[in-house]
Design an enzyme around this catalytic site. Structure first.
Site, mmCIF file in Angstrom:
data_model
loop_
_atom_site.group_PDB
_atom_site.id
_atom_site.type_symbol
_atom_site.label_atom_id
_atom_site.label_comp_id
_atom_site.label_asym_id
_atom_site.label_seq_id
_atom_site.Cartn_x
_atom_site.Cartn_y
_atom_site.Cartn_z
ATOM 1 N N ARG A 49 0.854 -1.193 0.000
ATOM 2 C CA ARG A 49 0.000 0.000 0.000
ATOM 3 C C ARG A 49 0.887 1.240 0.000
ATOM 4 N NH1 ARG A 49 -4.698 -0.797 4.419
ATOM 5 N NH2 ARG A 49 -4.605 1.460 4.165
ATOM 6 N N ASP A 51 2.104 5.179 -0.308
ATOM 7 C CA ASP A 51 1.593 6.436 0.220
ATOM 8 C C ASP A 51 1.251 7.416 -0.899
ATOM 9 O OD1 ASP A 51 1.993 5.528 2.807
ATOM 10 O OD2 ASP A 51 3.985 6.430 2.973
ATOM 11 N N ARG A 199 11.095 5.816 2.885
ATOM 12 C CA ARG A 199 11.339 7.262 2.841
ATOM 13 C C ARG A 199 12.077 7.744 4.087
ATOM 14 N NH1 ARG A 199 5.611 9.503 2.126
ATOM 15 N NH2 ARG A 199 6.699 11.509 2.304
#
Length: 264
Positions: A49, A51, A199
């Site tokens: 999933r 972002d 990230r």
């Protein structure tokens, strides 16, 4: 009948994968298109999933339809989806999958690439959607040294946005930093990633690359049990999910059992 979909998208104008009321998401757009073409309700399960703002060239999803629906649409489904999907989402392939295949729980590994440039001119115009322009020069060798110290199975709580009931223990298989001229790529591979982990790892490497912290700093954070507030989250636009690994059909069910087991 279970179908496996290859999915790619430019996440710039999308609010991530998961459907959200009033927002454009990959899942929302794709389920709507599939339901329109197949004329039956469709619910998708995805490998990862992503972002808001994150891209994909190798995303994988699955759904279940009747054998009758598949026979009717098999040969023309990809072309018909192209006609109803928005231009920032594509489905290059749809194939019949083994009944035990699960896009999420059967996965052996996920592979991401983060692209950024510290060249004074910024990213090339044709790559501006998936390449972040960094305003300061970076020491890629120091970033690579720091990345190597993070490999292996650890509790990555310092680099994750915690979700209730979810573990932050992961096995980081690769974290490679390569410079080619002004372009720096960070390739990250793991059995799975927790929320914002890639990230955050890139953000920590950027701190090292700017020489604000030594290369040993990111690995030292692995002793923490909560998210580290001094680890920045790199901009979403540089991140792309490029590939997902799966075992052979005979090992799918066993892999799902392993993946569903909570790690401690």
């Amino acid at each position: 009948m279970r179908l496996r979909l290859a999915v790619s998208y430019d996440g710039t104008q999308l609010h991530g994968w998961a459907r959200q009321p009033g927002q454009r998401t990959v899942q929302g757009e794709l389920e709507q298109a599939l339901s329109m073409v197949l004329r039956v309700p469709v619910n998708l399960t995805v490998a990862g999933r992503t972002d808001a703002g994150v891209h994909a060239t190798g995303q994988v999803a699955h759904c279940d339809v009747s054998a009758e629906v598949w026979r009717e649409h098999e040969t023309r489904l990809v072309r018909r989806l192209r006609g109803v999907l928005p231009p920032d989402i594509a489905v290059p392939a749809v194939v019949r999958a083994h009944p035990d295949f699960d896009a999420r729980f059967s996965a052996l590994g996920r592979h991401y690439v983060y692209r950024l440039t510290d060249h004074p001119s910024g990213p090339p115009p044709l790559r501006r959607a998936d390449t972040v322009g960094w305003p300061r020069s970076l020491d890629a060798e120091a970033m690579a040294e720091a990345a190597g110290l993070l490999l292996g199975e650890h509790d990555f709580a310092a680099f994750c946005r915690r979700r209730e009931g979810a573990t932050t223990i992961r096995t980081l298989l690769a974290l490679d930093v390569v410079r080619e001229g002004g372009l720096i790529t960070v390739a990250a591979s793991a059995d799975a990633f927790c929320h914002s982990m890639v990230r955050s790892l890139v953000g920590a490497l950027l701190v090292v690359g700017e020489r604000r912290r030594p290369p040993q700093w990111p690995a030292a954070l692995l002793s923490r049990t909560e998210r580290a507030g001094d680890v920045p989250v790199a901009p979403a636009g540089g991140l792309t999910l490029v590939h997902v690994d799966y075992p052979v059909d005979e090992e799918l069910a066993a892999r799902a059992l392993v993946t569903r087991a909570r790690r401690g």
